[in-house]
Design a protein around this motif. Sequence first.
Motif, PDB file in Angstrom:
ATOM      1  N   ALA A 127      12.029  33.352  67.524  1.00 15.06           N
ATOM      2  CA  ALA A 127      10.574  33.297  67.323  1.00 15.06           C
ATOM      3  C   ALA A 127      10.280  32.418  66.121  1.00 15.06           C
ATOM      4  O   ALA A 127      11.142  32.193  65.266  1.00 15.06           O
ATOM      5  CB  ALA A 127      10.016  34.703  67.109  1.00 15.06           C
ATOM      6  N   ILE A 128       9.037  31.934  66.070  1.00 15.64           N
ATOM      7  CA  ILE A 128       8.598  31.109  64.937  1.00 15.64           C
ATOM      8  C   ILE A 128       7.300  31.679  64.375  1.00 15.64           C
ATOM      9  O   ILE A 128       6.538  32.346  65.080  1.00 15.64           O
ATOM     10  CB  ILE A 128       8.393  29.629  65.343  1.00 15.64           C
ATOM     11  CG1 ILE A 128       7.493  29.513  66.587  1.00 15.64           C
ATOM     12  CG2 ILE A 128       9.738  28.943  65.574  1.00 15.64           C
ATOM     13  CD1 ILE A 128       7.106  28.079  66.951  1.00 15.64           C
ATOM     14  N   GLY A 129       7.081  31.418  63.103  1.00 15.60           N
ATOM     15  CA  GLY A 129       5.863  31.914  62.473  1.00 15.60           C
ATOM     16  C   GLY A 129       5.576  31.150  61.202  1.00 15.60           C
ATOM     17  O   GLY A 129       6.199  30.116  60.922  1.00 15.60           O
ATOM     18  N   VAL A 130       4.633  31.660  60.443  1.00 13.70           N
ATOM     19  CA  VAL A 130       4.219  31.007  59.206  1.00 13.70           C
ATOM     20  C   VAL A 130       4.302  32.002  58.050  1.00 13.70           C
ATOM     21  O   VAL A 130       4.470  33.203  58.251  1.00 13.70           O
ATOM     22  CB  VAL A 130       2.783  30.439  59.328  1.00 13.70           C
ATOM     23  CG1 VAL A 130       2.741  29.319  60.364  1.00 13.70           C
ATOM     24  CG2 VAL A 130       1.772  31.532  59.670  1.00 13.70           C
ATOM     25  N   SER A 131       4.163  31.470  56.864  1.00 13.12           N
ATOM     26  CA  SER A 131       4.184  32.298  55.659  1.00 13.12           C
ATOM     27  C   SER A 131       3.196  31.692  54.674  1.00 13.12           C
ATOM     28  O   SER A 131       3.048  30.461  54.623  1.00 13.12           O
ATOM     29  CB  SER A 131       5.596  32.306  55.067  1.00 13.12           C
ATOM     30  OG  SER A 131       5.670  33.150  53.939  1.00 13.12           O
ATOM     31  N   ASN A 132       2.503  32.525  53.936  1.00 11.01           N
ATOM     32  CA  ASN A 132       1.536  32.052  52.931  1.00 11.01           C
ATOM     33  C   ASN A 132       0.422  31.211  53.563  1.00 11.01           C
ATOM     34  O   ASN A 132      -0.023  30.219  52.983  1.00 11.01           O
ATOM     35  CB  ASN A 132       2.257  31.256  51.832  1.00 11.01           C
ATOM     36  CG  ASN A 132       3.304  32.084  51.127  1.00 11.01           C
ATOM     37  OD1 ASN A 132       2.996  33.122  50.555  1.00 11.01           O
ATOM     38  ND2 ASN A 132       4.562  31.664  51.200  1.00 11.01           N
ATOM     39  N   ASN A 157       2.722  36.082  60.277  1.00 12.51           N
ATOM     40  CA  ASN A 157       2.291  35.435  59.037  1.00 12.51           C
ATOM     41  C   ASN A 157       2.768  36.331  57.903  1.00 12.51           C
ATOM     42  O   ASN A 157       2.326  37.474  57.775  1.00 12.51           O
ATOM     43  CB  ASN A 157       0.769  35.281  58.994  1.00 12.51           C
ATOM     44  CG  ASN A 157       0.270  34.507  57.760  1.00 12.51           C
ATOM     45  OD1 ASN A 157       1.041  33.879  57.054  1.00 12.51           O
ATOM     46  ND2 ASN A 157      -1.033  34.568  57.514  1.00 12.51           N
ATOM     47  N   GLN A 158       3.706  35.824  57.103  1.00 13.26           N
ATOM     48  CA  GLN A 158       4.235  36.614  55.985  1.00 13.26           C
ATOM     49  C   GLN A 158       3.438  36.258  54.727  1.00 13.26           C
ATOM     50  O   GLN A 158       3.405  35.101  54.319  1.00 13.26           O
ATOM     51  CB  GLN A 158       5.727  36.326  55.773  1.00 13.26           C
ATOM     52  CG  GLN A 158       6.340  37.244  54.712  1.00 13.26           C
ATOM     53  CD  GLN A 158       7.814  36.986  54.459  1.00 13.26           C
ATOM     54  OE1 GLN A 158       8.214  36.715  53.335  1.00 13.26           O
ATOM     55  NE2 GLN A 158       8.635  37.086  55.492  1.00 13.26           N
ATOM     56  N   ILE A 209      -1.133  38.037  65.806  1.00 13.48           N
ATOM     57  CA  ILE A 209      -0.108  37.560  64.864  1.00 13.48           C
ATOM     58  C   ILE A 209       0.241  38.711  63.921  1.00 13.48           C
ATOM     59  O   ILE A 209      -0.640  39.279  63.275  1.00 13.48           O
ATOM     60  CB  ILE A 209      -0.620  36.337  64.066  1.00 13.48           C
ATOM     61  CG1 ILE A 209      -0.972  35.181  65.018  1.00 13.48           C
ATOM     62  CG2 ILE A 209       0.408  35.894  63.033  1.00 13.48           C
ATOM     63  CD1 ILE A 209      -1.749  34.044  64.370  1.00 13.48           C
ATOM     64  N   HIS A 210       1.515  39.055  63.851  1.00 20.45           N
ATOM     65  CA  HIS A 210       1.959  40.209  63.055  1.00 20.45           C
ATOM     66  C   HIS A 210       2.022  39.856  61.563  1.00 20.45           C
ATOM     67  O   HIS A 210       2.454  38.755  61.194  1.00 20.45           O
ATOM     68  CB  HIS A 210       3.348  40.644  63.541  1.00 20.45           C
ATOM     69  CG  HIS A 210       3.857  41.900  62.901  1.00 20.45           C
ATOM     70  ND1 HIS A 210       3.239  43.112  63.064  1.00 20.45           N
ATOM     71  CD2 HIS A 210       4.935  42.115  62.102  1.00 20.45           C
ATOM     72  CE1 HIS A 210       3.924  44.034  62.387  1.00 20.45           C
ATOM     73  NE2 HIS A 210       4.946  43.451  61.791  1.00 20.45           N
ATOM     74  N   ILE A 211       1.597  40.767  60.725  1.00 21.09           N
ATOM     75  CA  ILE A 211       1.666  40.575  59.269  1.00 21.09           C
ATOM     76  C   ILE A 211       2.956  41.167  58.721  1.00 21.09           C
ATOM     77  O   ILE A 211       3.312  42.308  59.020  1.00 21.09           O
ATOM     78  CB  ILE A 211       0.452  41.238  58.563  1.00 21.09           C
ATOM     79  CG1 ILE A 211      -0.858  40.535  58.942  1.00 21.09           C
ATOM     80  CG2 ILE A 211       0.645  41.262  57.037  1.00 21.09           C
ATOM     81  CD1 ILE A 211      -1.090  39.184  58.310  1.00 21.09           C
ATOM     82  N   MET A 212       3.644  40.357  57.905  1.00 21.40           N
ATOM     83  CA  MET A 212       4.767  40.860  57.101  1.00 21.40           C
ATOM     84  C   MET A 212       4.310  40.780  55.651  1.00 21.40           C
ATOM     85  O   MET A 212       3.874  39.712  55.198  1.00 21.40           O
ATOM     86  CB  MET A 212       6.020  39.999  57.277  1.00 21.40           C
ATOM     87  CG  MET A 212       6.730  40.173  58.584  1.00 21.40           C
ATOM     88  SD  MET A 212       8.185  39.091  58.684  1.00 21.40           S
ATOM     89  CE  MET A 212       9.407  40.027  57.798  1.00 21.40           C
ATOM     90  N   ALA A 213       4.424  41.885  54.939  1.00 18.02           N
ATOM     91  CA  ALA A 213       3.937  41.953  53.561  1.00 18.02           C
ATOM     92  C   ALA A 213       5.091  41.793  52.572  1.00 18.02           C
ATOM     93  O   ALA A 213       6.072  42.532  52.637  1.00 18.02           O
ATOM     94  CB  ALA A 213       3.258  43.299  53.334  1.00 18.02           C
TER      95      ALA A 213
END
Length: 309
Positions: free
Chosen positions: A157-162, A182-183, A204-208
Amino acid sequence: MADKTFKLNTGQDIPALGLGTWQGEPGKVKTAVAHALKAGYRLIDGAYCYGNEDEVGQGLAEAFAAGLKREDVFVVSKVWATYTTRCELGLQKSLDKLGLDYVDLFLVHWPLLMNPEGNDDRFPKLPNGERDIIRSHNHVDTWKQMEKLVATGKTKAIGVSNYSKRYLEQLLPHATIKPAVNQIENHPALPQQEIVDLCKQEGIHIMAYSPLGSTGGPLLTAEPVVQIAEKHGVPASTVLLSYHIPRGSTVLAKSVTPSRIDANLKLIDLDADDVKVLNDYSDRLGKEKKFQRFVYPPFGVEFGFPDKS
């Protein structure tokens, strides 16, 4: 809570709690990762930029040698800003360090490009000491490269951060694969509700990350956090980690201390009153314009976060 998972838009299950490895003390990260996996963690979050993916890989190898299956561990890495025009190379460098054939999730670490031909592999600087940033770069071009990685099998999987709401809104119309995650920095002193709400709406799932407010845990002494901790007879850190579960987010707990790694597994179910106390605290900080962002590297770029705009 070690067994609790959320469902990503890819169909993958992602654990609700993970071990963060940013700023992990050199020489202690391998043991921390191996210990966490033995204790019951099933998500390990890392990044090329952290400079310790070789140790993370050694910890994973130790756990696999002890009988844990690769498919039972959710491994996260991120493409660093000097590789955002060379995403496949960035991913391969991380895989080589980790000793893996694939990661479960690969994120764009920050939406910018630092000079790939600069004077340092991770933090190139200009003669005046500022970060060497290529300001003509469009972060959507990075995402187009990220999308191609899924077909290689090197990331599930791919995603984004900040990513702020503004940056996500720039990206989404051009995405043929929607980010799975999105982390972001997230805690009661920086709820980033506008981003969280948009991500929820878009699946889109949030990672904290930095759930205690980064190094030193400045939020551990916040009055509402202490109040809830006393009510449940748990440490303040437990309250801050548990805050994310009713929000439907994954939370990253960073430690290299075995006893702390174990303690961080013991999340609790916050009741409606607890959630209200924490939300009221966030609302009050928002009204007073006192949100606290603890992680904001000196890129000199306006990323569209309301508290920084």
